[in-house]
Structures are given as structure tokens and as C-alpha cells.
Design a protein around this motif. Structure first.
Motif: not given
Length: 114
Positions: A90-99
């Protein structure tokens, strides 16, 4: 009403004895509860992460005294590992990857012959 005739014979009664536990059987649920969190982290699959939590809690609650003595890791450690794996999924939900835009890197200028 006539009394029923009891055909049981007390001299043939055999007392119950619990069978001895086999020590050589593989503990598949413990193996599953320790490897599923790793699979959830590698695949980033939320479904596998939730399954890892369920299996590890089930394995921890169903742990026998013999399994506690022979196991290298306690059951609650597998539960903590499964919760950590669920956090990773669930980490990408709270810390989205830099686009970063895909075409933002420019090719170097060509070298012209002199």
C-alpha cells in the motif's frame, strides 16, 4: 414398558489414549506464513499481502507447544512481517512515486566532423 437390555460389556471397554504426535511431519502452514509476505513484497500484490496476514495470524493462533519449541522464529514475528509486507503493497498509495516524464531526457548533441 419393558426395560431395555443393555448389551454392552464392561470388561470390553478400552479407555481412550491420545495418539502420540508425529515430530517428522512438515509444518506447511508455518512455511506458507513466512514465505507469503516475501511474495507480496516482490509482486506488490495487495491480494497476496492480505492472504499473508490471514495465514500468518492463523498459523500463530494454531501453533502447538512442540512447534513453539522447534521453530526458529516465533509466530508473532511472522505476523509482523506480513503486516510490513501489506504496508509495502500500500506504500504507493501514501507515497506516490515521482512522475518523471518519459521523454524528458534529451539526447546528447551529435559530434560533427571538422
Amino acid at each position: 414398558m419393558a426395560p431395555s437390555k443393555d448389551m454392552r460389556r464392561p470388561d470390553l471397554v478400552v479407555p481412550y489414549q491420545e495418539p502420540a504426535a508425529s515430530t517428522d511431519k512438515a509444518d506447511f502452514s508455518s512455511t506458507l506464513s513466512s514465505t507469503m509476505p516475501m511474495a507480496a513484497m516482490f509482486t506488490r500484490s495487495k491480494f497476496v499481502g492480505w492472504a499473508a496476514v490471514v495465514f500468518s495470524v492463523q498459523s500463530w493462533l494454531g501453533e502447538s507447544q512442540e512447534a513453539k519449541r522447534s521453530s526458529g522464529t516465533p509466530g508473532y514475528l511472522n505476523v509482523l512481517m506480513a503486516v510490513a509486507a501489506l504496508g509495502v503493497t500500500y506504500m504507493p498509495l501514501f507515497l506516490p512515486p515521482s512522475a518523471a516524464p518519459a521523454g524528458s531526457a534529451k539526447a546528447p548533441a551529435p559530434i560533427l566532423p571538422q
